[in-house]
Design a protein around this motif. Structure first.
Motif, PDB file in Angstrom:
ATOM      1  N   GLY A   1     -15.818 -13.646  -0.753  1.00  0.00           N
ATOM      2  CA  GLY A   1     -15.642 -12.599   0.044  1.00  0.00           C
ATOM      3  C   GLY A   1     -14.230 -11.944   0.190  1.00  0.00           C
ATOM      4  N   ASP A   2     -13.372 -12.796   0.042  1.00  0.00           N
ATOM      5  CA  ASP A   2     -11.668 -12.430   0.589  1.00  0.00           C
ATOM      6  C   ASP A   2     -11.157 -11.101  -0.379  1.00  0.00           C
ATOM      7  N   SER A   3     -11.978 -10.764  -1.560  1.00  0.00           N
ATOM      8  CA  SER A   3     -11.489  -9.686  -2.246  1.00  0.00           C
ATOM      9  C   SER A   3     -11.435  -8.517  -1.248  1.00  0.00           C
ATOM     10  N   GLY A   4     -10.377  -7.576  -1.404  1.00  0.00           N
ATOM     11  CA  GLY A   4     -10.376  -6.225  -0.577  1.00  0.00           C
ATOM     12  C   GLY A   4      -8.855  -5.872  -0.513  1.00  0.00           C
ATOM     13  N   THR A   5      -8.613  -5.082   0.338  1.00  0.00           N
ATOM     14  CA  THR A   5      -7.268  -4.205   0.596  1.00  0.00           C
ATOM     15  C   THR A   5      -6.505  -4.926   1.631  1.00  0.00           C
ATOM     16  N   PHE A   6      -5.508  -5.177   1.405  1.00  0.00           N
ATOM     17  CA  PHE A   6      -4.357  -5.761   2.373  1.00  0.00           C
ATOM     18  C   PHE A   6      -3.134  -4.793   2.507  1.00  0.00           C
ATOM     19  N   LYS A   7      -2.650  -4.811   3.707  1.00  0.00           N
ATOM     20  CA  LYS A   7      -1.564  -3.900   3.978  1.00  0.00           C
ATOM     21  C   LYS A   7      -0.441  -4.590   4.793  1.00  0.00           C
ATOM     22  N   ALA A   8       0.816  -4.380   4.345  1.00  0.00           N
ATOM     23  CA  ALA A   8       2.002  -5.122   4.992  1.00  0.00           C
ATOM     24  C   ALA A   8       2.714  -3.792   5.634  1.00  0.00           C
ATOM     25  N   LEU A   9       2.983  -4.134   6.935  1.00  0.00           N
ATOM     26  CA  LEU A   9       3.803  -3.195   7.475  1.00  0.00           C
ATOM     27  C   LEU A   9       5.152  -3.781   8.059  1.00  0.00           C
ATOM     28  N   LEU A  10       6.272  -3.391   7.311  1.00  0.00           N
ATOM     29  CA  LEU A  10       7.634  -4.061   7.448  1.00  0.00           C
ATOM     30  C   LEU A  10       8.447  -3.234   8.238  1.00  0.00           C
TER      31      LEU A  10
END
Length: 281
Positions: A93-102
């Protein structure tokens, strides 16, 4: 204002974002890297999992790291010294989209988007061989149509690949069913030694098993395949099982009712029954 809220407001900024595909394996760990440009020094970073809720999973502000946000990754996530997001152990269930804001020390804003695809490794497949003919003895010296089924107990995102050991399958002699899980093949006497293999695969693993189906056409079996005639199963075994249960159930009900009546009658007549005795004389 708290740095996390500052980053949330920056979400509305128009900033070009790159997208990276990362693959992981169930039960193992994976690191999602921010992929910083040369010379970029991070002051703040926020990692989010983009679900319908857009959950925050980790933040860092001037060296202060926070990962205890109430998300599905609680106690399975960490922020490394290079600001990569580590998840361990992985779940499907960890599949998916991740976003990093730097946010850089000079006020620059970078956005990194990563697509995480988590797979379960496949296990060695099992091949079943089923004969389409009506009589094993009549087809042993002529053509033989067989259906080969390929199955694996473990694995996600599985594809099925059939191969012939001595070359490719002839187009006119085979066809695929059920998304490649089933192979229909017409064998000739010249195919006595032909070995067919099924490979189950996904992006993180693959396993294969091979059989020689002509031996099944001759009425023989081995430890990797079993022969089975459809008409025998459908028209003989199944009706017999139905008749057996149909006859057994009423008898069992009658026995239970008779046993209950006898016990009640003995109790009314004051008869004591010795449990150790096998009969009453």
């Amino acid at each position: 204002m708290h740095p996390v809220y500052v980053l949330l407001m920056l979400l509305h900024c128009q900033v070009n974002a790159s997208s990276i595909l990362v693959q992981g394996v169930v039960g193992e760990s994976v690191s999602l890297t921010a992929d910083l440009p040369q010379g970029f020094v991070i002051r703040e970073i926020l990692w989010k999992h983009l679900t319908s809720k857009e959950e925050i999973v980790a933040t860092s502000f001037k060296g202060s790291v926070e990962t205890l946000y109430r998300s599905r990754f609680l106690e399975r996530i960490g922020l490394l010294s290079n600001f990569s997001l580590q998840i361990s152990p992985l779940e499907l269930g960890d599949s998916g989209t991740f976003k990093a804001l730097l946010v850089g020390t000079e006020g620059q804003l970078l956005i990194r988007i990563l697509q995480l695809a988590v797979y379960e490794k496949v296990s060695k497949p099992t091949i079943g061989v089923f004969i389409s003919g009506t009589d094993l003895h009549h087809i042993s010296e002529s053509s033989c149509e067989v259906f080969l089924t390929c199955s694996t107990q473990n694995g996600s995102g599985v594809s099925y690949i059939w191969r012939r050991e001595d070359g490719t399958l002839r187009n006119e002699s085979y066809s695929f069913l059920d998304g490649g899980k089933v192979l229909r093949v017409q064998l000739e006497p010249s195919d006595r030694q032909a070995s067919l293999s099924c490979t189950v695969a996904n992006p993180v693993s693959h396993e294969s098993t091979a059989v020689t189906p002509w031996s099944i056409c001759q009425g023989k079996t081995d430890d990797k395949a079993t022969a089975c005639e459809y008409k025998y199963l459908l028209f003989i075994v199944l009706p017999l099982l139905i008749l057996f249960f149909a006859a057994a159930v009423p008898g069992l009900i009658y026995f239970l009712k008779g046993s209950g009546k006898k016990t009640l009658k003995d109790a009314e007549n004051g008869i004591e029954v010795d449990e150790n005795a096998s009969s009453i004389l």
